[in-house]
Design an enzyme around this catalytic site. Sequence first.
Site, short mmCIF file in Angstrom:
data_model
loop_
_atom_site.label_atom_id
_atom_site.label_comp_id
_atom_site.label_asym_id
_atom_site.label_seq_id
_atom_site.Cartn_x
_atom_site.Cartn_y
_atom_site.Cartn_z
N GLY A 232 19.87 39.05 4.49
CA GLY A 232 19.03 40.08 3.89
C GLY A 232 19.37 41.51 4.26
O GLY A 232 18.63 42.42 3.91
N GLU A 269 22.47 34.40 8.13
CA GLU A 269 22.98 34.05 6.79
C GLU A 269 23.21 35.29 5.93
O GLU A 269 22.57 35.45 4.88
CB GLU A 269 21.98 33.12 6.09
CG GLU A 269 21.63 31.86 6.84
CD GLU A 269 20.45 31.10 6.21
OE1 GLU A 269 19.87 31.58 5.21
OE2 GLU A 269 20.11 30.03 6.73
N GLY A 271 24.77 37.71 3.18
CA GLY A 271 25.54 37.60 1.95
C GLY A 271 26.02 38.97 1.50
O GLY A 271 27.15 39.38 1.74
N ARG A 272 25.08 39.71 0.89
CA ARG A 272 25.39 41.01 0.30
C ARG A 272 26.17 41.94 1.23
O ARG A 272 27.13 42.59 0.81
CB ARG A 272 24.06 41.69 -0.08
CG ARG A 272 24.23 43.00 -0.79
CD ARG A 272 22.89 43.76 -0.89
NE ARG A 272 21.76 42.90 -1.09
CZ ARG A 272 21.20 42.62 -2.27
NH1 ARG A 272 21.66 43.18 -3.35
NH2 ARG A 272 20.16 41.82 -2.35
N CYS A 337 22.73 43.07 -26.98
CA CYS A 337 21.59 43.39 -27.84
C CYS A 337 20.27 43.16 -27.11
O CYS A 337 19.50 42.25 -27.47
CB CYS A 337 21.67 42.57 -29.12
SG CYS A 337 23.18 42.94 -30.02
N TYR A 364 26.43 39.53 -5.88
CA TYR A 364 25.51 39.20 -6.98
C TYR A 364 25.94 39.89 -8.28
O TYR A 364 25.10 40.30 -9.07
CB TYR A 364 24.07 39.55 -6.59
CG TYR A 364 23.64 38.90 -5.29
CD1 TYR A 364 23.48 37.52 -5.20
CD2 TYR A 364 23.42 39.66 -4.14
CE1 TYR A 364 23.12 36.92 -4.00
CE2 TYR A 364 23.05 39.06 -2.93
CZ TYR A 364 22.91 37.70 -2.87
OH TYR A 364 22.56 37.10 -1.69
N1 LLP Z 1 19.79 32.99 3.04
C1 LLP Z 1 18.95 32.57 2.07
C2 LLP Z 1 18.14 31.38 2.30
C3 LLP Z 1 18.86 33.30 0.88
O1 LLP Z 1 18.02 32.90 -0.06
C4 LLP Z 1 19.66 34.45 0.68
C5 LLP Z 1 19.61 35.22 -0.55
C6 LLP Z 1 20.55 34.82 1.73
C7 LLP Z 1 20.57 34.07 2.88
C8 LLP Z 1 21.45 36.02 1.62
O2 LLP Z 1 20.75 37.21 1.45
P1 LLP Z 1 21.55 38.60 1.48
O3 LLP Z 1 22.12 38.77 2.84
O4 LLP Z 1 22.63 38.50 0.45
O5 LLP Z 1 20.52 39.59 1.11
N2 LLP Z 1 20.46 38.46 -6.65
C9 LLP Z 1 19.71 39.35 -5.78
C10 LLP Z 1 19.65 38.86 -4.36
C11 LLP Z 1 19.10 37.47 -4.25
C12 LLP Z 1 19.17 36.93 -2.86
C13 LLP Z 1 18.90 35.49 -2.85
N3 LLP Z 1 18.90 34.88 -1.56
C14 LLP Z 1 20.31 40.74 -5.89
O6 LLP Z 1 21.26 40.93 -6.64
O7 LLP Z 1 19.82 41.68 -5.27
#
Ligand code: LLP
Length: 407
Positions: A232, A269, A271-272, A337, A364
Amino acid sequence: VALLSECPLGDLLAQAGTPTPAYVYDLDALSLAGRLLESSFGGARHLAAYAMKANSAGSILKRLLAEGLGVDVVSGAELELALAAGAPPERIVMSGVAKADWELDLALSRGIKAVHAESVEELERLEARARAASRSARVALRVNPGVEIDSHAHVATGHDAAKFGVHRDDLAAAFARIDASPTLEAVGLSAHVGSMLSKPEPYVASARRLCDQARARLAAGGRLEYIDFGGGFGIDYGGGAPAAPGAFVESALALLAEVGLSHLELVIEPGRSLVGSFGVLVASVIQSKVSGPRRWLLIDAGMNDLIRPALYGAKHRIEPLDRAPAGTTYRVAGPICESTDDFGEHEMADAVPSHVVIRDAGAYGFVMASEYNGRPLPAEIFVSGGRVVSVSASPGREAWIRRRLEA
Ligand code: LLP
């Protein structure tokens, strides 16, 4: 770590020889992000499990694995891809609120670090699948921490109305269910409060609740190998730089020390934060259009290629590829569209540019792309050492036409 300032994107596009829209990623920059994150743990026992949902490109996975990260997967297909990219099973965790039987079976047969169960009902299914396969199942419980965060509602996951995780009040019963089973083995406790956190405080608030639960379990004589505070960590989309991933890790480690849980392995965990800033989406300008009060810049990338603006009201910085001096404000929109196919207002050169760069699209972006309106998935271009090292071409419109005709 600056793709845009150091690599001439126009040259890279020409090298790749693929038409727009195309994602371009800086592999060296994301390797460095992975390395920095790994170094922030000091000597602490940990697993930084890359949430590969953010970007599942093989060359990105391999780069992050090479830096020592593990993987957080949320589907059977992601699990198979992570393994194929070389992820050691013991460095993979599987999250997901609705894992099908075959996905549980796959996780069990590959011997991953743990399945993160999100309900007592899922534990029952996991036990049945494990028993049928004469295996034991390493399981962690994903708790809904009941923490509200200051993020878009669509990316907040840790509040009481969310579908995710085991409710706090049911946690003791869930652990009791695991402990009573000869097949299930409780190894971890996890939470993910949501995405786009700009500072560690909400992360730590969620983590603190998780620590309370962990301490209660340990005090009751239960077993636990790791604690997982989720991902997150936000990135800078132009509105200011959030705290670096390392700052979240430092706060997490400090919390574990404060509450006497430093003996647990720390899992996160992200991601982004590992990929978002290191990818751009390059689009061609189709034409400009003046209509009433608005000056539109119509481009060949749309919400089918990058859905974040349409889905979350996200604003991505957009600039001309040749970065001529700004002077005119355009409303940038794609070809789809739908009124939501709109990237917002951006300063552009006075002359209509031939191409634009949509920044911070590494996370994403491609993974959420669709073929809506008969627009094939975009190309992806991977850059290292200032040159193109691989290209994943768009499947192209012929493939789309053939498949839809046969449908
Ligand atoms: N762990 C779990 C259980 C998650 O559901 C997620 C993201 C992450 C880790 C990684 O989160 P991050 O570090 O990437 O914030 N599509 C949306 C974001 C959806 C995130 C879903 N879960 C966007 O483009 O902002």
